[in-house]
Design a protein around this motif. Structure first.
Motif, PDB file in Angstrom:
ATOM      1  N   LEU A   1       0.902  -1.209  -0.168  1.00  0.00           N
ATOM      2  CA  LEU A   1       0.079  -0.049  -0.189  1.00  0.00           C
ATOM      3  C   LEU A   1       1.101   1.381  -0.063  1.00  0.00           C
ATOM      4  CD1 LEU A   1      -2.928   1.048   0.174  1.00  0.00           C
ATOM      5  CD2 LEU A   1      -2.506   1.293   2.688  1.00  0.00           C
ATOM      6  N   ASN A   2       0.900   2.074  -1.082  1.00  0.00           N
ATOM      7  CA  ASN A   2       1.882   3.328  -1.270  1.00  0.00           C
ATOM      8  C   ASN A   2       0.864   4.304  -0.983  1.00  0.00           C
ATOM      9  OD1 ASN A   2       2.953   5.429  -2.140  1.00  0.00           O
ATOM     10  ND2 ASN A   2       4.243   4.378  -3.577  1.00  0.00           N
ATOM     11  N   LEU A   3       0.794   4.867   0.138  1.00  0.00           N
ATOM     12  CA  LEU A   3       0.034   5.791   0.543  1.00  0.00           C
ATOM     13  C   LEU A   3      -0.087   7.144  -0.475  1.00  0.00           C
ATOM     14  CD1 LEU A   3       0.107   5.943   4.573  1.00  0.00           C
ATOM     15  CD2 LEU A   3      -1.199   4.542   2.878  1.00  0.00           C
TER      16      LEU A   3
ATOM     17  N   ASN B   1      -5.914   6.409  -2.609  1.00  0.00           N
ATOM     18  CA  ASN B   1      -6.916   7.336  -2.167  1.00  0.00           C
ATOM     19  C   ASN B   1      -7.104   7.047  -0.817  1.00  0.00           C
ATOM     20  OD1 ASN B   1      -9.456   9.037  -1.908  1.00  0.00           O
ATOM     21  ND2 ASN B   1     -10.702   7.368  -2.535  1.00  0.00           N
ATOM     22  N   ILE B   2      -6.751   8.242  -0.259  1.00  0.00           N
ATOM     23  CA  ILE B   2      -6.775   8.153   1.394  1.00  0.00           C
ATOM     24  C   ILE B   2      -7.823   9.162   1.773  1.00  0.00           C
ATOM     25  CG2 ILE B   2      -5.574   8.274   3.536  1.00  0.00           C
ATOM     26  CD1 ILE B   2      -4.726   5.844   1.794  1.00  0.00           C
ATOM     27  N   PRO B   3      -8.869   8.845   2.309  1.00  0.00           N
ATOM     28  CA  PRO B   3     -10.096   9.929   2.199  1.00  0.00           C
ATOM     29  C   PRO B   3      -9.869  10.725   3.475  1.00  0.00           C
ATOM     30  CG  PRO B   3     -11.074   7.671   1.937  1.00  0.00           C
ATOM     31  CD  PRO B   3      -9.730   7.552   2.267  1.00  0.00           C
TER      32      PRO B   3
ATOM     33  N   LEU C   1       0.367   9.410   6.205  1.00  0.00           N
ATOM     34  CA  LEU C   1       0.536   8.392   7.046  1.00  0.00           C
ATOM     35  C   LEU C   1      -0.525   8.614   8.308  1.00  0.00           C
ATOM     36  CD1 LEU C   1       1.556   5.769   8.001  1.00  0.00           C
ATOM     37  CD2 LEU C   1       3.674   6.614   8.790  1.00  0.00           C
ATOM     38  N   LYS C   2      -0.549   9.938   8.825  1.00  0.00           N
ATOM     39  CA  LYS C   2      -1.367  10.107   9.964  1.00  0.00           C
ATOM     40  C   LYS C   2      -2.966  10.086   9.482  1.00  0.00           C
ATOM     41  CE  LYS C   2      -2.688  11.526  14.067  1.00  0.00           C
ATOM     42  NZ  LYS C   2      -4.323  11.758  13.849  1.00  0.00           N
ATOM     43  N   SER C   3      -3.486  10.497   8.191  1.00  0.00           N
ATOM     44  CA  SER C   3      -4.424  10.511   7.492  1.00  0.00           C
ATOM     45  C   SER C   3      -5.023   9.029   7.299  1.00  0.00           C
ATOM     46  CB  SER C   3      -4.486  11.141   6.082  1.00  0.00           C
ATOM     47  OG  SER C   3      -4.395  12.437   6.216  1.00  0.00           O
TER      48      SER C   3
END
Length: 220
Positions: free
Chosen positions: A42-44, A48-50, A111-113
């Protein structure tokens, strides 16, 4: 088969990223010793990181569902679906490897998201009026955090500079992760140690952590 979830948080491609390069070395070493594992990546910065908002969460950590879900906009429904997918992916893993650089004495905001997204009530955590508890103690899980940084900090000052290490150790311990290890790639700036030497210096750490994890996974 067990699953290793490899999460990277760096805008650079692997060939120019020190944290990703060391991460790949760890993955390769781990898989060579743990044949009963598959790897999911998983490449952040490619995913899509909502972004969490009050419409998606009805209350702290409670993801919208049922009638609440139906009242969401199409955009928010897609976000809820994506959060559920990310959360289920995280839950399905037995070992986690996160590779990220030190940014401003911390870690990349993406990463925090991601962590905010997966902290879903009744899945990753359990929120009640009395307490909040982690739910990842249902099976043996391991985690390693790999961090690259430009300087070399004396161990006595590690807690003042390596905030990400303490943060992830605390978070994953709270969630119920059985074992946490970290690998520091220190002194990557040429004026300090240099990238090549800094990465070379991690080889023994990689071998030690792989040995610890492979012993654990061979018995479960």
């Amino acid at each position: 088969m067990k699953k290793l979830l490899y999460i990277t948080a760096n805008t650079k491609p692997e060939e120019t990223s020190i944290s990703k390069t060391v991460g790949r070395r760890f993955i390769n070493n781990f898989i060579s010793e743990s044949k009963n594992y598959t790897v999911e990546e998983l490449n952040l910065y490619n995913e899509n990181i909502p972004e969490i908002n009050d419409r998606i969460f009805k209350g702290r950590g409670q993801l919208a569902s049922g009638a609440d879900y139906n009242n969401l906009s199409e955009e928010d429904k897609k976000s809820v679906d994506r959060i559920n997918t990310l959360c289920d992916q995280f839950l399905s893993a037995d070992t986690y490897v996160i590779a990220a650089p030190m940014w401003t004495l911390s870690y990349p905001s993406r990463l925090k998201s991601y962590l905010d997204c997966i902290m879903v009530n009744d899945k990753i955590i359990k929120i009640s009026q009395e307490d909040v508890i982690g739910l990842l103690d249902d099976k043996i899980r391991n985690m390693v955090y790999i961090q690259s940084c430009g300087s070399v900090y004396p161990k006595i000052f590690n807690s003042k500079f390596n905030h990400a290490i303490d943060y992830f150790r605390d978070v994953f311990k709270f969630l119920g992760i059985n074992k946490f290890e970290h690998i520091l790639v220190e002194g990557t700036d040429p004026s300090s140690v240099g990238a090549a030497k800094a990465m070379e210096n991690t080889q023994k750490d990689i071998e030690n952590v792989v040995n610890k994890f492979s012993k654990d996974t061979s018995t479960v």
